[in-house]
Design a protein around this motif. Structure first.
Motif, PDB file in Angstrom:
ATOM      1  N   GLU A 230      35.258 -33.896  36.330  1.00 26.48           N
ATOM      2  CA  GLU A 230      33.668 -33.374  35.870  1.00 26.48           C
ATOM      3  C   GLU A 230      33.281 -33.937  34.624  1.00 26.48           C
ATOM      4  O   GLU A 230      32.190 -34.450  34.272  1.00 26.48           O
ATOM      5  CB  GLU A 230      33.179 -32.182  36.129  1.00 26.48           C
ATOM      6  CG  GLU A 230      33.232 -31.697  37.651  1.00 26.48           C
ATOM      7  CD  GLU A 230      34.657 -31.225  37.712  1.00 26.48           C
ATOM      8  OE1 GLU A 230      35.550 -31.138  37.012  1.00 26.48           O
ATOM      9  OE2 GLU A 230      34.965 -31.019  39.092  1.00 26.48           O
ATOM     10  N   SER A 231      34.305 -33.981  33.681  1.00 27.49           N
ATOM     11  CA  SER A 231      33.958 -34.540  32.296  1.00 27.49           C
ATOM     12  C   SER A 231      34.057 -36.117  32.200  1.00 27.49           C
ATOM     13  O   SER A 231      33.859 -36.577  31.100  1.00 27.49           O
ATOM     14  CB  SER A 231      35.307 -34.061  31.314  1.00 27.49           C
ATOM     15  OG  SER A 231      35.153 -32.426  31.370  1.00 27.49           O
ATOM     16  N   MET A 232      34.537 -36.699  33.023  1.00 23.21           N
ATOM     17  CA  MET A 232      34.597 -38.296  33.033  1.00 23.21           C
ATOM     18  C   MET A 232      33.309 -38.670  33.194  1.00 23.21           C
ATOM     19  O   MET A 232      32.372 -38.328  33.582  1.00 23.21           O
ATOM     20  CB  MET A 232      35.519 -38.796  34.120  1.00 23.21           C
ATOM     21  CG  MET A 232      37.167 -38.315  34.000  1.00 23.21           C
ATOM     22  SD  MET A 232      37.881 -38.873  35.420  1.00 23.21           S
ATOM     23  CE  MET A 232      39.438 -38.039  35.206  1.00 23.21           C
ATOM     24  N   PRO A 233      33.008 -40.023  32.787  1.00 25.30           N
ATOM     25  CA  PRO A 233      31.870 -40.855  32.947  1.00 25.30           C
ATOM     26  C   PRO A 233      31.731 -40.865  34.676  1.00 25.30           C
ATOM     27  O   PRO A 233      32.693 -40.901  35.270  1.00 25.30           O
ATOM     28  CB  PRO A 233      32.083 -42.165  32.459  1.00 25.30           C
ATOM     29  CG  PRO A 233      33.029 -41.963  31.418  1.00 25.30           C
ATOM     30  CD  PRO A 233      33.810 -40.834  31.913  1.00 25.30           C
TER      31      PRO A 233
ATOM     32  N   HIS B  58      33.456 -41.700  40.304  1.00 23.68           N
ATOM     33  CA  HIS B  58      33.206 -42.326  41.622  1.00 23.68           C
ATOM     34  C   HIS B  58      34.608 -43.181  41.875  1.00 23.68           C
ATOM     35  O   HIS B  58      35.411 -43.007  42.923  1.00 23.68           O
ATOM     36  CB  HIS B  58      32.476 -43.276  41.709  1.00 23.68           C
ATOM     37  CG  HIS B  58      31.044 -42.485  41.677  1.00 23.68           C
ATOM     38  ND1 HIS B  58      30.634 -41.790  42.817  1.00 23.68           N
ATOM     39  CD2 HIS B  58      30.047 -42.987  40.988  1.00 23.68           C
ATOM     40  CE1 HIS B  58      29.415 -41.217  42.466  1.00 23.68           C
ATOM     41  NE2 HIS B  58      29.025 -42.164  41.576  1.00 23.68           N
ATOM     42  N   LEU B  59      35.220 -43.640  40.667  1.00 28.94           N
ATOM     43  CA  LEU B  59      36.538 -44.364  41.066  1.00 28.94           C
ATOM     44  C   LEU B  59      37.596 -43.346  41.177  1.00 28.94           C
ATOM     45  O   LEU B  59      38.889 -43.632  42.005  1.00 28.94           O
ATOM     46  CB  LEU B  59      36.928 -45.021  39.606  1.00 28.94           C
ATOM     47  CG  LEU B  59      38.075 -46.215  39.635  1.00 28.94           C
ATOM     48  CD1 LEU B  59      37.337 -47.380  40.543  1.00 28.94           C
ATOM     49  CD2 LEU B  59      38.182 -46.994  38.397  1.00 28.94           C
TER      50      LEU B  59
ATOM     51  N   PRO C 161      45.063 -40.841  45.614  1.00 28.72           N
ATOM     52  CA  PRO C 161      45.414 -39.997  46.565  1.00 28.72           C
ATOM     53  C   PRO C 161      45.704 -38.419  45.560  1.00 28.72           C
ATOM     54  O   PRO C 161      45.807 -37.393  45.996  1.00 28.72           O
ATOM     55  CB  PRO C 161      46.580 -40.566  46.927  1.00 28.72           C
ATOM     56  CG  PRO C 161      46.415 -41.818  46.788  1.00 28.72           C
ATOM     57  CD  PRO C 161      45.553 -42.133  45.409  1.00 28.72           C
ATOM     58  N   LEU C 162      46.340 -38.762  44.404  1.00 30.71           N
ATOM     59  CA  LEU C 162      46.893 -37.661  43.689  1.00 30.71           C
ATOM     60  C   LEU C 162      45.707 -36.542  43.097  1.00 30.71           C
ATOM     61  O   LEU C 162      45.927 -35.201  43.273  1.00 30.71           O
ATOM     62  CB  LEU C 162      47.298 -38.014  42.055  1.00 30.71           C
ATOM     63  CG  LEU C 162      48.412 -37.358  41.631  1.00 30.71           C
ATOM     64  CD1 LEU C 162      49.378 -36.983  42.530  1.00 30.71           C
ATOM     65  CD2 LEU C 162      48.755 -37.899  40.110  1.00 30.71           C
ATOM     66  N   ARG C 163      44.381 -36.970  43.320  1.00 26.90           N
ATOM     67  CA  ARG C 163      43.311 -35.936  43.059  1.00 26.90           C
ATOM     68  C   ARG C 163      43.337 -35.156  44.335  1.00 26.90           C
ATOM     69  O   ARG C 163      43.009 -33.791  43.991  1.00 26.90           O
ATOM     70  CB  ARG C 163      41.970 -36.824  43.035  1.00 26.90           C
ATOM     71  CG  ARG C 163      40.803 -35.919  43.073  1.00 26.90           C
ATOM     72  CD  ARG C 163      39.403 -36.715  43.148  1.00 26.90           C
ATOM     73  NE  ARG C 163      38.497 -35.768  43.350  1.00 26.90           N
ATOM     74  CZ  ARG C 163      37.157 -36.271  43.073  1.00 26.90           C
ATOM     75  NH1 ARG C 163      36.752 -37.315  42.551  1.00 26.90           N
ATOM     76  NH2 ARG C 163      36.259 -35.339  43.480  1.00 26.90           N
TER      77      ARG C 163
END
Length: 399
Positions: A337-340, A345-346, A351-353
């Motif tokens: 959530e802290s990423m742009p 989206h990327l 798969p690790l997510r």
């Protein structure tokens, strides 16, 4: 081929060096060798792409992804009071970049289900009489439920909660005077409860993230190296003249690493639960099933790398090229959530997510199919797409 092109320069230089023993002759040999090495390097387009990627794209990607600030953390609010005071407090939470309001369910059970599913990370429960107690200058508290599965994120969110609460006490007209005194007296207090990991131990998260990372690395490296070894030893052509199909070859390359990684789950769980006190609240059978789904997607990536690589060196560099962003975009290092937005989206391609969500939910929350079906479907879609791409490319090149 490059060796043939520049072998003349090398032999000529060595002959001159033996004959004259001069520095110039030695330099000629060296120049010949360098010409050969540069020619081999620039002819390998995969190697050039990987090197350029590591020195450009990943330098841009990592600083954007690696932020430890709390941003857009999903929030749910249950407002039992529905008063001007409760709405003012809600506005203080939603006006910051730290939280994003996902919904305002009427019942605690709905919010708890959202926590189990990972849909929200924090839940505020504002009690009835909140406004009246503030007007009477009485002590009042509200409940804050935190998802503690990632201890570092939970600690940061907790700090933000206390900071916003202090700002509300300072800025709102409901705390009448001597703000510092009021806060010190705890007349307006968030009662924070951390779920799933009350001690906020980072060891639990680290142990589970290492399980996921080990599965990803082994799942990618083994099939990639196995396919490339067939090419380097020339046995791929022998296999192709036999009456086998490409999908049979892929299946044969997939099953051994899948079985090996699934067997490795047993000692891993044993070590994690006994040595690091990681609680196993879900079903072990369900864990094996979800691990198999994840490993299929990891092995599919390895097969894809093996199809595109011609040498073991290429496959290792491509594996590193793939694993590096997969790790940073998985949420194991920093919250997604802290990423742009573009990187969020990327991260859907990592798969690790999904496997990290599965491990945290099964081990710490006791989750099952009802909570984890979206992650399972996503992994199956990723694995199927990668296998289809690999099969198409393999047939195009070798059949």
């Amino acid at each position: 081929m490059a060796g043939n092109l520049y072998r003349g320069d090398i032999f000529a230089g060595r002959a001159a060096a033996e004959e004259k023993g001069s520095v110039m002759a030695t330099a000629t040999v060296l120049v010949g060798l360098l010409k050969k090495e540069f020619a081999q390097f620039f002819r390998d387009k995969i190697m050039m792409f990987v090197v350029l990627w590591l020195y450009t794209a990943e330098i841009i990607l990592c600083p954007l992804a690696l932020t430890f600030d709390v941003k857009q953390s999903p929030l749910a609010i249950i407002d039992h009071d529905g008063s001007p005071a409760s709405r003012a407090l809600i506005q203080h939470y939603t006006a910051t970049d730290a939280f994003t309001l996902v919904g305002m369910p009427a019942q605690e059970t709905t919010a708890e289900a959202w926590l189990d599913q990972g849909r929200v990370q924090i839940v505020l429960v504002l009690p009835r009489g909140f406004h009246r107690s503030l007007l009477r200058d009485e002590s009042v508290s509200y409940q804050v439920l935190l998802d503690g599965s990632n201890a570092n994120v939970a600690a940061n969110v907790r700090a933000y909660v206390h900071r916003i609460n202090a700002r509300f006490a300072r800025n709102s007209g409901y705390v009448r005077a001597e703000t510092n005194v009021l806060i010190r007296d705890r007349r307006l207090e968030p009662r924070v409860r951390v779920w799933y990991n009350p001690e906020q131990s980072s060891t639990l998260f680290m142990a589970l993230s290492m399980i996921a990372l080990a599965g990803m690395m082994v799942g990618v490296a083994l099939p990639a190296a196995s396919l490339v070894r067939e090419k380097e030893q020339g046995t791929i052509e022998q296999l192709l003249v036999t009456p086998i199909h490409a999908w049979q070859l892929f299946l044969a390359k997939t099953l051994p690493p899948l079985v090996m990684c699934l067997l490795a789950i047993f000692p891993t769980v044993f070590v994690a639960t006994l040595l690091f006190d990681v609680p196993m609240r879900g079903s072990f059978i369900f864990l094996l099933v979800e691990s198999a789904v994840f490993l299929v997607s990891a092995i599919a990536l390895g097969v894809c790398i093996g199809v595109y690589s011609q040498t073991l060196q290429q496959s290792l560099l491509l594996s590193f090229f793939g694993l590096f962003p997969i790790l940073f975009l998985s949420g194991t290092v920093t919250p997604i959530e802290s990423m742009p937005t573009a990187l969020q989206h990327l991260s859907l391609l990592s798969p690790l997510r999904y496997y990290m969500d599965m491990l945290l939910a099964i081990f710490l929350k006791g989750a099952g199919w009802r909570e984890l079906w979206p992650q399972t479907i996503a992994l199956l879609a990723l694995g199927g797409s990668l296998f289809t791409l690999s099969l198409w490319q393999f047939r195009r090149r070798y059949m």
